[in-house]
Design a protein around this motif. Sequence first.
Motif, PDB file in Angstrom:
ATOM      1  N   LEU A   1       1.107  -0.857  -0.128  1.00  0.00           N
ATOM      2  CA  LEU A   1      -0.061  -0.216  -0.142  1.00  0.00           C
ATOM      3  C   LEU A   1       1.239   1.573  -0.109  1.00  0.00           C
ATOM      4  CD1 LEU A   1      -2.768  -0.184   1.983  1.00  0.00           C
ATOM      5  CD2 LEU A   1      -3.047  -0.392  -0.657  1.00  0.00           C
TER       6      LEU A   1
ATOM      7  N   GLY B   1       3.126   1.997  -1.916  1.00  0.00           N
ATOM      8  CA  GLY B   1       3.351   2.956  -2.666  1.00  0.00           C
ATOM      9  C   GLY B   1       2.344   2.838  -3.608  1.00  0.00           C
ATOM     10  N   LEU B   2       1.360   2.575  -3.264  1.00  0.00           N
ATOM     11  CA  LEU B   2      -0.150   3.154  -3.939  1.00  0.00           C
ATOM     12  C   LEU B   2      -1.453   4.539  -3.157  1.00  0.00           C
ATOM     13  CD1 LEU B   2      -1.117  -0.462  -3.941  1.00  0.00           C
ATOM     14  CD2 LEU B   2       0.055   1.376  -6.474  1.00  0.00           C
ATOM     15  N   ALA B   3      -0.872   4.209  -2.212  1.00  0.00           N
ATOM     16  CA  ALA B   3      -1.425   5.212  -0.788  1.00  0.00           C
ATOM     17  C   ALA B   3      -0.264   5.055   0.297  1.00  0.00           C
ATOM     18  CB  ALA B   3      -2.501   4.580   0.001  1.00  0.00           C
TER      19      ALA B   3
ATOM     20  N   VAL C   1      -6.255   4.972  -3.231  1.00  0.00           N
ATOM     21  CA  VAL C   1      -5.404   3.788  -3.275  1.00  0.00           C
ATOM     22  C   VAL C   1      -5.206   3.888  -4.983  1.00  0.00           C
ATOM     23  CG1 VAL C   1      -5.223   1.683  -3.109  1.00  0.00           C
ATOM     24  CG2 VAL C   1      -6.170   3.284  -1.347  1.00  0.00           C
ATOM     25  N   ALA C   2      -3.933   4.109  -5.363  1.00  0.00           N
ATOM     26  CA  ALA C   2      -3.382   4.353  -6.228  1.00  0.00           C
ATOM     27  C   ALA C   2      -4.788   4.520  -7.723  1.00  0.00           C
ATOM     28  CB  ALA C   2      -3.863   2.235  -7.356  1.00  0.00           C
TER      29      ALA C   2
ATOM     30  N   LEU D   1      -9.339  -1.717  -8.428  1.00  0.00           N
ATOM     31  CA  LEU D   1      -8.688  -1.809  -7.444  1.00  0.00           C
ATOM     32  C   LEU D   1      -7.955  -3.310  -7.092  1.00  0.00           C
ATOM     33  CD1 LEU D   1      -6.950  -0.244  -5.052  1.00  0.00           C
ATOM     34  CD2 LEU D   1      -9.294  -0.526  -3.878  1.00  0.00           C
TER      35      LEU D   1
ATOM     36  N   ALA E   1      -4.573  -3.493  -9.352  1.00  0.00           N
ATOM     37  CA  ALA E   1      -3.518  -2.315  -8.990  1.00  0.00           C
ATOM     38  C   ALA E   1      -3.060  -2.906  -8.170  1.00  0.00           C
ATOM     39  CB  ALA E   1      -4.700  -0.997  -8.489  1.00  0.00           C
ATOM     40  N   LEU E   2      -3.436  -3.820  -7.403  1.00  0.00           N
ATOM     41  CA  LEU E   2      -3.318  -4.372  -5.619  1.00  0.00           C
ATOM     42  C   LEU E   2      -2.586  -5.980  -6.075  1.00  0.00           C
ATOM     43  CD1 LEU E   2      -6.172  -3.788  -3.202  1.00  0.00           C
ATOM     44  CD2 LEU E   2      -3.693  -3.841  -3.048  1.00  0.00           C
TER      45      LEU E   2
ATOM     46  N   SER F   1       1.184  -5.955  -8.152  1.00  0.00           N
ATOM     47  CA  SER F   1       2.182  -6.469  -7.109  1.00  0.00           C
ATOM     48  C   SER F   1       2.797  -8.018  -6.873  1.00  0.00           C
ATOM     49  CB  SER F   1       2.067  -5.843  -5.367  1.00  0.00           C
ATOM     50  OG  SER F   1       3.195  -6.511  -4.317  1.00  0.00           O
TER      51      SER F   1
END
Lengths: 381, 124
Positions: free
Chosen positions: A172, A174-176, A192-193, A222, A225-226, A229
């Motif tokens: 998270l 990196g995204l938030a 988030v992203a 979302l 995006a998660l 990773s």
Amino acid sequence: MADEIAAETLKETPLAGMHQAAGARMVPFAGYAMPVQYPAGILAEHAWTRDHAGLFDVSHMGQARLVGPDQASVALALEALVPADLLGLAPGQQRYTQLLNEEGGILDDLMVARPPTPSAGEGGELLIVVNASTKEADYRHIAGHLPDGVTLQREDGLALLALQGPDAVRVLDGLAPEAPGLAFMQGMPMSVAGIPAYVTRSGYTGEDGYEISVANGRAADLWAALTASELVRPVGLGARDSLRLEAGLPLYGHDINQETSPVEAGLAWSIAKRRRQEGGFPGRVRIAQEMAEGPLRRRVGIQVEGRAPAREHADILDGEGELVGKVTSGGFGPTHGGPVAMGYVVADVARPGTQVNLVIRDRRVPGEVVKLPFVPHRYKR
Amino acid sequence: MTIRYTRDHEYISVDGDTGTVGISDYAQAQLGDVVFVELPSVGKSLAKGEEAAVVESVKAASEVYAPVSGEVIGINAELENAPGTVNEDPAGKGWFLKLKLADPAELDGLMSEAAYAEYLASIS
């Protein structure tokens, strides 16, 4: 045919397409088609969550908002139904509590969060998350007990994703960038992203992690995006159950229900001191008595000897062979490396170290009452 | 060597009057990760359709039934420490038990490899 008709009426979460693409096995759960596992399997998904970061779709759970003219009115309205201190809930904090019936039994367990600031146009606001199987009854119960001016708004347009495990914070970050700053049981709205979300640092696995509430229409973005990773893999309800069982967390409808009180269930820590003194919640008489004199039975962990899991409903016997309780959740604990169980036993058997027998397929298997959890919690307090 | 299947997804692989019993690849996939197998004691007599073993996945316990009648003459003790073998190699190292057949004619009521494949197609 009955199965086919039932399958057609199952609801889907906004992530159904992502589950299908990931090769999930879907099962009916609380009226929804939900992923029980992905091709990796429950053991691998469980281990991945403990070691890295597992991503769970928990959009079947019920999300709602309680709103009113000011924070105290909203907090007091819900305090009339639960034993937690909500008046003292600071902005950005979240608390675990239980909806109680008049006998002190548990109608549901739920998370209650106070946003850092109320939504535009609201004087006071609490965000709640309830169990999928009980949400309709919960909403009726809450709405039916609210004073004038406080209203319950269902948030059926929101999905819920849980990112759980020691690497969740790295993912998270990196995204938030605001997510790592939250402590356990804190939350706030954040992007988030690039997707607007409400993020809390909480979960149901015993690991550090987050629950992310997001509009249905952005849930798949979302999720994508998660899972981009390499630290994140999807995890189904099967591993969610083995993770929470090892973490000693009760499952509504199994380990807690309308008969069990929070004191019996080992949840007295969630009943605030002010509420114990002042009362003003359903079942106060029973709960006060149980806190003063000790409950007649307690929820405990049971370490089972050997390899055979003791499942829900298995009898628990004392050394003399007398029935002293029942298993309410049991299975194999992948991280623990053997069978794990929890259940209720009469109070004089509830002390850790007490030897018991479990009845598994008509055989008596030795076990020992142990402190929960089986696997230590790793929350970031 | 002849292999026969039941509608409950057990297989029996027959060599002379000895049969090796396990669960099919379809069955292991449906169960998911196997974490425990309870096997009968050697010397036990099983009637066709009687509970012969219990296989536990993370989620649930399932019974394994004797495909035919016979006496248990061997069990796969390796499964105690490595129950996941049932998932990895159900038709080979993941076998459950060996039976001395009481009545080889009972095999006629079971499905051949081809019939079982057809049966799987019909239920999936």
